[in-house]
Scaffold this motif. Structure first.
Motif, PDB file in Angstrom:
ATOM      1  N   GLU A  77      10.607 -12.005 -27.685  1.00 55.69           N
ATOM      2  CA  GLU A  77       9.256 -12.502 -27.407  1.00 55.69           C
ATOM      3  C   GLU A  77       8.223 -11.718 -28.206  1.00 55.69           C
ATOM      4  OE1 GLU A  77       5.369 -12.398 -25.373  1.00 55.69           O
ATOM      5  OE2 GLU A  77       6.795 -10.747 -25.307  1.00 55.69           O
ATOM      6  N   LYS A  78       8.315 -10.408 -28.201  1.00 52.43           N
ATOM      7  CA  LYS A  78       7.339  -9.574 -28.916  1.00 52.43           C
ATOM      8  C   LYS A  78       7.522  -9.664 -30.429  1.00 52.43           C
ATOM      9  CE  LYS A  78       5.121  -8.000 -25.444  1.00 52.43           C
ATOM     10  NZ  LYS A  78       3.835  -8.613 -25.168  1.00 52.43           N
ATOM     11  N   LEU A  79       8.732  -9.449 -30.880  1.00 50.10           N
ATOM     12  CA  LEU A  79       8.964  -9.400 -32.325  1.00 50.10           C
ATOM     13  C   LEU A  79       8.872 -10.783 -32.967  1.00 50.10           C
ATOM     14  CD1 LEU A  79      11.743  -6.657 -32.305  1.00 50.10           C
ATOM     15  CD2 LEU A  79       9.284  -6.393 -32.723  1.00 50.10           C
ATOM     16  N   GLY A  80       9.181 -11.828 -32.210  1.00 51.49           N
ATOM     17  CA  GLY A  80       9.021 -13.195 -32.726  1.00 51.49           C
ATOM     18  C   GLY A  80       7.559 -13.521 -32.987  1.00 51.49           C
ATOM     19  N   TYR A  81       6.695 -13.072 -32.100  1.00 53.31           N
ATOM     20  CA  TYR A  81       5.261 -13.275 -32.286  1.00 53.31           C
ATOM     21  C   TYR A  81       4.767 -12.501 -33.509  1.00 53.31           C
ATOM     22  CZ  TYR A  81       0.234 -13.088 -31.285  1.00 53.31           C
ATOM     23  OH  TYR A  81      -1.135 -13.156 -31.369  1.00 53.31           O
ATOM     24  N   VAL A  82       5.199 -11.257 -33.640  1.00 51.54           N
ATOM     25  CA  VAL A  82       4.798 -10.433 -34.785  1.00 51.54           C
ATOM     26  C   VAL A  82       5.276 -11.074 -36.087  1.00 51.54           C
ATOM     27  CG1 VAL A  82       5.130  -8.195 -35.908  1.00 51.54           C
ATOM     28  CG2 VAL A  82       4.687  -8.304 -33.444  1.00 51.54           C
ATOM     29  N   LEU A  83       6.513 -11.518 -36.111  1.00 52.19           N
ATOM     30  CA  LEU A  83       7.067 -12.167 -37.308  1.00 52.19           C
ATOM     31  C   LEU A  83       6.289 -13.433 -37.649  1.00 52.19           C
ATOM     32  CD1 LEU A  83       9.268 -12.259 -39.499  1.00 52.19           C
ATOM     33  CD2 LEU A  83      10.676 -13.535 -37.863  1.00 52.19           C
ATOM     34  N   SER A  84       5.987 -14.230 -36.645  1.00 50.58           N
ATOM     35  CA  SER A  84       5.238 -15.477 -36.878  1.00 50.58           C
ATOM     36  C   SER A  84       3.863 -15.193 -37.484  1.00 50.58           C
ATOM     37  CB  SER A  84       5.059 -16.245 -35.561  1.00 50.58           C
ATOM     38  OG  SER A  84       6.294 -16.619 -35.037  1.00 50.58           O
ATOM     39  N   VAL A 102      -1.779  -8.275 -33.673  1.00 51.52           N
ATOM     40  CA  VAL A 102      -0.391  -8.178 -33.205  1.00 51.52           C
ATOM     41  C   VAL A 102       0.124  -6.741 -33.147  1.00 51.52           C
ATOM     42  CG1 VAL A 102       0.149 -10.497 -34.066  1.00 51.52           C
ATOM     43  CG2 VAL A 102       0.707  -8.503 -35.464  1.00 51.52           C
ATOM     44  N   ALA A 103      -0.679  -5.764 -33.546  1.00 51.66           N
ATOM     45  CA  ALA A 103      -0.217  -4.367 -33.550  1.00 51.66           C
ATOM     46  C   ALA A 103       0.315  -3.915 -32.189  1.00 51.66           C
ATOM     47  CB  ALA A 103      -1.322  -3.442 -34.053  1.00 51.66           C
ATOM     48  N   PRO A 104      -0.365  -4.205 -31.065  1.00 44.36           N
ATOM     49  CA  PRO A 104       0.207  -3.794 -29.777  1.00 44.36           C
ATOM     50  C   PRO A 104       1.552  -4.470 -29.483  1.00 44.36           C
ATOM     51  CG  PRO A 104      -2.119  -4.314 -29.526  1.00 44.36           C
ATOM     52  CD  PRO A 104      -1.717  -4.743 -30.906  1.00 44.36           C
ATOM     53  N   GLY A 109       7.336  -4.211 -28.943  1.00 45.04           N
ATOM     54  CA  GLY A 109       8.659  -4.656 -29.391  1.00 45.04           C
ATOM     55  C   GLY A 109       9.549  -3.474 -29.749  1.00 45.04           C
ATOM     56  N   VAL A 110       8.974  -2.487 -30.430  1.00 48.95           N
ATOM     57  CA  VAL A 110       9.722  -1.270 -30.780  1.00 48.95           C
ATOM     58  C   VAL A 110      10.078  -0.494 -29.513  1.00 48.95           C
ATOM     59  CG1 VAL A 110       9.549   0.960 -31.958  1.00 48.95           C
ATOM     60  CG2 VAL A 110       8.768  -1.120 -33.113  1.00 48.95           C
ATOM     61  N   LEU A 111       9.125  -0.346 -28.602  1.00 45.88           N
ATOM     62  CA  LEU A 111       9.390   0.364 -27.349  1.00 45.88           C
ATOM     63  C   LEU A 111      10.438  -0.357 -26.501  1.00 45.88           C
ATOM     64  CD1 LEU A 111       5.785   1.514 -26.353  1.00 45.88           C
ATOM     65  CD2 LEU A 111       7.651   2.936 -27.245  1.00 45.88           C
ATOM     66  N   PHE A 112      10.412  -1.685 -26.492  1.00 49.07           N
ATOM     67  CA  PHE A 112      11.431  -2.444 -25.762  1.00 49.07           C
ATOM     68  C   PHE A 112      12.816  -2.190 -26.360  1.00 49.07           C
ATOM     69  CE2 PHE A 112       8.565  -6.190 -24.158  1.00 49.07           C
ATOM     70  CZ  PHE A 112       7.840  -5.305 -23.377  1.00 49.07           C
ATOM     71  N   ILE A 114      13.787   0.514 -27.988  1.00 46.97           N
ATOM     72  CA  ILE A 114      14.181   1.878 -27.600  1.00 46.97           C
ATOM     73  C   ILE A 114      14.611   1.899 -26.136  1.00 46.97           C
ATOM     74  CG2 ILE A 114      13.322   4.236 -27.260  1.00 46.97           C
ATOM     75  CD1 ILE A 114      11.440   3.685 -29.698  1.00 46.97           C
ATOM     76  N   ALA A 115      13.877   1.206 -25.281  1.00 46.06           N
ATOM     77  CA  ALA A 115      14.231   1.156 -23.860  1.00 46.06           C
ATOM     78  C   ALA A 115      15.610   0.546 -23.672  1.00 46.06           C
ATOM     79  CB  ALA A 115      13.183   0.361 -23.089  1.00 46.06           C
ATOM     80  N   PHE A 116      15.900  -0.509 -24.414  1.00 46.51           N
ATOM     81  CA  PHE A 116      17.224  -1.140 -24.325  1.00 46.51           C
ATOM     82  C   PHE A 116      18.312  -0.142 -24.720  1.00 46.51           C
ATOM     83  CE2 PHE A 116      20.739  -3.545 -26.212  1.00 46.51           C
ATOM     84  CZ  PHE A 116      21.080  -4.369 -25.147  1.00 46.51           C
ATOM     85  N   ALA A 117      18.079   0.583 -25.802  1.00 43.56           N
ATOM     86  CA  ALA A 117      19.074   1.558 -26.272  1.00 43.56           C
ATOM     87  C   ALA A 117      19.237   2.712 -25.286  1.00 43.56           C
ATOM     88  CB  ALA A 117      18.662   2.094 -27.644  1.00 43.56           C
ATOM     89  N   LYS A 118      18.159   3.127 -24.649  1.00 38.87           N
ATOM     90  CA  LYS A 118      18.219   4.264 -23.725  1.00 38.87           C
ATOM     91  C   LYS A 118      18.767   3.888 -22.349  1.00 38.87           C
ATOM     92  CE  LYS A 118      15.230   7.509 -23.766  1.00 38.87           C
ATOM     93  NZ  LYS A 118      14.217   8.541 -23.929  1.00 38.87           N
ATOM     94  N   THR A 119      18.694   2.616 -21.997  1.00 42.12           N
ATOM     95  CA  THR A 119      19.187   2.170 -20.692  1.00 42.12           C
ATOM     96  C   THR A 119      20.636   1.762 -20.850  1.00 42.12           C
ATOM     97  OG1 THR A 119      16.981   1.366 -20.157  1.00 42.12           O
ATOM     98  CG2 THR A 119      18.794   0.584 -18.771  1.00 42.12           C
ATOM     99  N   SER A 120      21.513   2.551 -20.315  1.00 43.97           N
ATOM    100  CA  SER A 120      22.930   2.246 -20.504  1.00 43.97           C
ATOM    101  C   SER A 120      23.372   1.154 -19.538  1.00 43.97           C
ATOM    102  CB  SER A 120      23.781   3.502 -20.308  1.00 43.97           C
ATOM    103  OG  SER A 120      23.818   3.860 -18.953  1.00 43.97           O
ATOM    104  N   ALA A 121      24.280   0.340 -20.016  1.00 43.86           N
ATOM    105  CA  ALA A 121      24.842  -0.726 -19.184  1.00 43.86           C
ATOM    106  C   ALA A 121      25.608  -0.138 -18.008  1.00 43.86           C
ATOM    107  CB  ALA A 121      25.743  -1.621 -20.028  1.00 43.86           C
ATOM    108  N   SER A 122      26.246   1.000 -18.209  1.00 48.08           N
ATOM    109  CA  SER A 122      27.025   1.609 -17.129  1.00 48.08           C
ATOM    110  C   SER A 122      26.115   2.078 -15.994  1.00 48.08           C
ATOM    111  CB  SER A 122      27.857   2.776 -17.654  1.00 48.08           C
ATOM    112  OG  SER A 122      27.022   3.769 -18.206  1.00 48.08           O
TER     113      SER A 122
END
Length: 133
Positions: A77-84, A102-104, A109-112, A114-122
């Motif tokens: 959602e975030k990065l698609g808007y930025v790309l568009s 679109v800067a925010p 999008g970058v923070l999301f 990072i959050a995905f990478a830091k939140t482990s599935a386990s």
């Protein structure tokens, strides 16, 4: 987990605060631009879908491990808007001022991501198991 919670709750609150006034600024926005808004259904439809995502961010922030997979469409959602907007700028269809808005979203999008990478599935699995027990 605290980082992910903070990012998503912050994004949801920020988005609700930012978007709510737009429901009352339809005419003012139409007067500010060279061409007025001629399709109110697109304007209000965009706002409704965007507002729904702000509530989704709040849900994700309530339990990032449980809703980890919802972070992927959040990034889209975030990065698609930025790309568009980037493509529209490159094509010369919007100016630099409109592109900078679109800067925010880029930051979120970058923070999301990072959050995905830091939140482990386990962590999500173990959190659900502890609630069941």
């Amino acid at each position: 987990m605290k980082f992910s919670r903070t990012v998503f709750v912050g994004a949801g609150v920020w988005g609700i605060i930012l978007l709510t006034p737009l429901y009352f600024l339809f005419d003012a926005i139409g007067r500010q631009h060279a061409s007025p808004i001629t399709y109110p259904q697109f304007y209000y439809g965009f706002l409704a879908v965007t507002m729904a995502w702000q509530f989704a961010f709040l849900v994700i922030g309530s339990d990032p491990a449980r809703f980890r997979w919802m972070m992927i469409p959040s990034m889209a959602e975030k990065l698609g808007y930025v790309l568009s907007m980037g493509i529209l700028y490159i094509e010369g269809r919007i100016g630099v001022t409109d592109a900078m808005i679109v800067a925010p979203d880029l930051l979120l999008g970058v923070l999301f991501t990072i959050a995905f990478a830091k939140t482990s599935a386990s962590a999500g699995i173990s959190a659900r198991q502890s609630r069941i027990a």
